[in-house]
Design a protein around this motif. Structure first.
Motif, PDB file in Angstrom:
ATOM      1  N   ALA A  83       0.888 -31.643 -48.967  1.00 31.24           N
ATOM      2  CA  ALA A  83       0.816 -32.120 -48.032  1.00 31.24           C
ATOM      3  C   ALA A  83       1.356 -32.423 -47.416  1.00 31.24           C
ATOM      4  O   ALA A  83       2.755 -32.429 -46.691  1.00 31.24           O
ATOM      5  CB  ALA A  83      -0.519 -32.410 -47.986  1.00 31.24           C
ATOM      6  N   GLU A  84       2.970 -32.778 -49.203  1.00 28.39           N
ATOM      7  CA  GLU A  84       4.142 -34.031 -48.701  1.00 28.39           C
ATOM      8  C   GLU A  84       5.430 -32.822 -48.460  1.00 28.39           C
ATOM      9  O   GLU A  84       5.490 -33.137 -47.489  1.00 28.39           O
ATOM     10  CB  GLU A  84       4.513 -34.659 -50.082  1.00 28.39           C
ATOM     11  N   GLN A  85       5.311 -31.691 -48.508  1.00 33.44           N
ATOM     12  CA  GLN A  85       6.182 -30.606 -48.099  1.00 33.44           C
ATOM     13  C   GLN A  85       6.017 -30.101 -46.902  1.00 33.44           C
ATOM     14  O   GLN A  85       7.057 -30.799 -45.552  1.00 33.44           O
ATOM     15  CB  GLN A  85       6.389 -29.633 -48.836  1.00 33.44           C
ATOM     16  N   LEU A  86       4.517 -30.437 -46.233  1.00 33.01           N
ATOM     17  CA  LEU A  86       4.630 -30.091 -45.091  1.00 33.01           C
ATOM     18  C   LEU A  86       5.238 -31.487 -44.196  1.00 33.01           C
ATOM     19  O   LEU A  86       5.730 -31.688 -42.834  1.00 33.01           O
ATOM     20  CB  LEU A  86       3.197 -29.686 -44.428  1.00 33.01           C
ATOM     21  N   SER A  87       4.492 -32.703 -44.495  1.00 30.24           N
ATOM     22  CA  SER A  87       4.771 -33.785 -44.207  1.00 30.24           C
ATOM     23  C   SER A  87       6.176 -33.845 -43.294  1.00 30.24           C
ATOM     24  O   SER A  87       7.230 -34.487 -42.734  1.00 30.24           O
ATOM     25  CB  SER A  87       4.969 -35.299 -44.959  1.00 30.24           C
ATOM     26  N   GLU A  88       7.279 -33.084 -44.415  1.00 29.84           N
ATOM     27  CA  GLU A  88       8.767 -33.386 -44.710  1.00 29.84           C
ATOM     28  C   GLU A  88       9.349 -32.625 -43.378  1.00 29.84           C
ATOM     29  O   GLU A  88       9.978 -32.733 -41.887  1.00 29.84           O
ATOM     30  CB  GLU A  88       9.253 -33.023 -45.726  1.00 29.84           C
ATOM     31  N   SER A  89       8.451 -31.104 -43.428  1.00 33.67           N
ATOM     32  CA  SER A  89       9.065 -30.851 -41.662  1.00 33.67           C
ATOM     33  C   SER A  89       8.661 -31.500 -40.800  1.00 33.67           C
ATOM     34  O   SER A  89       9.222 -31.645 -39.104  1.00 33.67           O
ATOM     35  CB  SER A  89       8.095 -29.223 -41.914  1.00 33.67           C
ATOM     36  N   ILE A  90       7.329 -31.856 -40.521  1.00 30.22           N
ATOM     37  CA  ILE A  90       6.996 -32.648 -39.538  1.00 30.22           C
ATOM     38  C   ILE A  90       7.483 -33.515 -39.107  1.00 30.22           C
ATOM     39  O   ILE A  90       7.215 -33.857 -37.943  1.00 30.22           O
ATOM     40  CB  ILE A  90       4.548 -32.824 -39.523  1.00 30.22           C
ATOM     41  N   THR A  91       7.988 -34.555 -39.410  1.00 31.22           N
ATOM     42  CA  THR A  91       8.616 -35.661 -39.392  1.00 31.22           C
ATOM     43  C   THR A  91       9.894 -35.025 -38.857  1.00 31.22           C
ATOM     44  O   THR A  91      10.662 -36.557 -38.600  1.00 31.22           O
ATOM     45  CB  THR A  91       8.464 -36.990 -40.685  1.00 31.22           C
ATOM     46  N   TYR A  92      10.586 -34.229 -39.316  1.00 34.80           N
ATOM     47  CA  TYR A  92      11.071 -33.947 -39.200  1.00 34.80           C
ATOM     48  C   TYR A  92      11.463 -33.470 -37.746  1.00 34.80           C
ATOM     49  O   TYR A  92      12.847 -33.605 -37.248  1.00 34.80           O
ATOM     50  CB  TYR A  92      12.175 -32.642 -39.780  1.00 34.80           C
ATOM     51  N   ILE A 100      -2.124 -33.055 -45.556  1.00 33.44           N
ATOM     52  CA  ILE A 100      -1.489 -33.412 -44.357  1.00 33.44           C
ATOM     53  C   ILE A 100      -1.693 -34.349 -43.385  1.00 33.44           C
ATOM     54  O   ILE A 100       0.210 -35.258 -43.313  1.00 33.44           O
ATOM     55  CB  ILE A 100      -0.754 -31.716 -42.988  1.00 33.44           C
ATOM     56  N   GLY A 101      -2.589 -35.109 -42.768  1.00 25.49           N
ATOM     57  CA  GLY A 101      -2.202 -35.893 -41.941  1.00 25.49           C
ATOM     58  C   GLY A 101      -2.162 -38.010 -42.380  1.00 25.49           C
ATOM     59  O   GLY A 101      -0.918 -38.237 -41.841  1.00 25.49           O
ATOM     60  N   ALA A 102      -2.678 -37.252 -43.556  1.00 27.24           N
ATOM     61  CA  ALA A 102      -2.467 -38.613 -44.652  1.00 27.24           C
ATOM     62  C   ALA A 102      -0.815 -38.490 -44.945  1.00 27.24           C
ATOM     63  O   ALA A 102      -0.695 -40.007 -44.512  1.00 27.24           O
ATOM     64  CB  ALA A 102      -3.954 -39.190 -45.710  1.00 27.24           C
ATOM     65  N   ALA A 103      -0.597 -37.841 -45.156  1.00 25.82           N
ATOM     66  CA  ALA A 103       0.656 -37.405 -46.012  1.00 25.82           C
ATOM     67  C   ALA A 103       1.899 -38.081 -44.478  1.00 25.82           C
ATOM     68  O   ALA A 103       3.364 -38.684 -45.597  1.00 25.82           O
ATOM     69  CB  ALA A 103       0.889 -35.981 -46.288  1.00 25.82           C
ATOM     70  N   VAL A 129      -1.997 -24.390 -47.507  1.00 25.63           N
ATOM     71  CA  VAL A 129      -1.226 -25.853 -48.227  1.00 25.63           C
ATOM     72  C   VAL A 129      -2.905 -26.404 -49.086  1.00 25.63           C
ATOM     73  O   VAL A 129      -3.407 -26.232 -49.017  1.00 25.63           O
ATOM     74  CB  VAL A 129      -1.080 -26.703 -47.595  1.00 25.63           C
ATOM     75  N   ASP A 130      -1.966 -27.077 -49.938  1.00 22.43           N
ATOM     76  CA  ASP A 130      -3.219 -27.492 -51.217  1.00 22.43           C
ATOM     77  C   ASP A 130      -3.804 -28.940 -50.884  1.00 22.43           C
ATOM     78  O   ASP A 130      -3.579 -29.509 -51.107  1.00 22.43           O
ATOM     79  CB  ASP A 130      -2.544 -28.115 -52.867  1.00 22.43           C
ATOM     80  N   THR A 131      -4.906 -28.542 -50.227  1.00 22.51           N
ATOM     81  CA  THR A 131      -5.916 -29.657 -49.423  1.00 22.51           C
ATOM     82  C   THR A 131      -7.298 -29.128 -49.457  1.00 22.51           C
ATOM     83  O   THR A 131      -7.620 -28.387 -50.277  1.00 22.51           O
ATOM     84  CB  THR A 131      -5.437 -29.789 -48.423  1.00 22.51           C
ATOM     85  N   ALA A 132      -8.216 -30.572 -49.000  1.00 22.24           N
ATOM     86  CA  ALA A 132      -9.260 -30.252 -49.155  1.00 22.24           C
ATOM     87  C   ALA A 132      -9.519 -29.331 -48.602  1.00 22.24           C
ATOM     88  O   ALA A 132     -10.087 -28.290 -49.262  1.00 22.24           O
ATOM     89  CB  ALA A 132      -9.881 -31.385 -48.822  1.00 22.24           C
ATOM     90  N   MET A 133      -9.192 -28.627 -47.620  1.00 20.13           N
ATOM     91  CA  MET A 133      -9.706 -27.627 -46.413  1.00 20.13           C
ATOM     92  C   MET A 133      -9.310 -25.817 -47.695  1.00 20.13           C
ATOM     93  O   MET A 133     -10.213 -25.143 -47.681  1.00 20.13           O
ATOM     94  CB  MET A 133      -8.987 -27.569 -45.625  1.00 20.13           C
TER      95      MET A 133
END
Length: 264
Positions: free
Chosen positions: A232-241, A23-26, A205-209
């Motif tokens: 992770a990109e879907q989460l990034s959309e929520s976070i950046t909003y 998520i952080g990288a995205a 979320v589909d990450t390494a964790m």
């Protein structure tokens, strides 16, 4: 060129923890793509952070967020170099692969899950040191850096596990529930300084964790009418909003991003 054409984060200085992967990288990539002047890529895995930073033209920092002195030094370095911090996304966090193995064993044998009685003090403390104490350290230094500039936006990453607790994950669930409460308390305090604090609470979320989650557990998480694992990109959309001016009236929210697994 208008700000809209430049991007929502045109000219902003951003700090993203846990940004070497997932998520952080995205989020780091999206902030850079949307015009951030500099994105500071922060992660305990420094080499991986350097790769992400090189990709987006950012700056990498190897930091354990559980270490208050390291977090303090990080923000001091950023303020010396950039003079300001506008956006902070705190995505750093850890889970417990040993507990996941116990959950897997129980699923395979049909026995009840037995994690609590085997949970070591050191594991309990490390989960909370990173997930909860790390959030406190990042929030404190973010606010100290943002106040002189008149404000900013902070987004912490909690978890839907704080509400819909997974059997065998008491330490993770409690650490993330505390992140929610901490973030909301701080949000009420620092909005008076023009600083908005909000939280995203992901489901799977589909990450390494997530890749360390036993397949039987992953299957159960994908059952039912809910959308399965998010990207992770879907989460990034929520976070950046939440980090953008589009959410200028959103303060102290816990945004569920779990594909409809449950509501609160």
């Amino acid at each position: 060129m208008t700000v809209a054409q430049q991007g929502r984060f045109a000219g902003k200085v951003a700090v993203v923890t846990g940004a070497a992967s997932g998520i952080g990288a995205a989020v780091a990539r999206q902030l850079a793509a949307e015009g951030a002047r500099r994105v500071h890529v922060v992660d305990l895995a420094q080499e991986a952070a350097q790769r992400v930073a090189a990709e987006i033209g950012g700056a990498a920092h190897g930091v354990d967020v559980a270490d208050p002195d390291a977090v303090r030094s990080l923000f001091a370095e950023i303020m010396t170099g950039d003079g300001r911090v506008d956006v902070v996304v705190h995505a750093a966090g850890i889970d417990d692969p040993v507990a996941k193995e116990h959950i897997y064993e129980a699923a395979e044998t049909g026995e009840p899950v037995d994690v609590l009685s085997r949970l070591e003090d050191s594991t309990w403390r490390r989960i909370h040191a990173v997930n909860l104490d790390g959030t406190f350290h990042i929030l404190r230094e973010s606010v100290r850096a943002m106040r002189p500039g008149g404000g900013g936006a902070i987004v912490t990453v909690g978890s839907s596990a704080a509400f819909d607790t997974l059997v065998g994950y008491p330490h993770y669930a409690s650490s993330k529930a505390a992140v929610h409460a901490l973030s909301q308390s701080v949000a009420k305090e620092v909005i008076h300084f023009g600083i908005r604090v909000n939280t995203v609470a992901p489901g799977p979320v589909d990450t390494a964790m997530a890749a360390r989650t036993p397949e039987s557990v992953r299957t159960r998480m994908n059952e039912g009418a809910a959308i399965g694992y998010a990207t992770a990109e879907q989460l990034s959309e929520s976070i950046t909003y939440l980090a953008s001016d589009q959410a200028s009236n959103v303060v102290g929210a816990v945004l569920l991003s779990n594909g409809g697994r449950f509501t609160v």
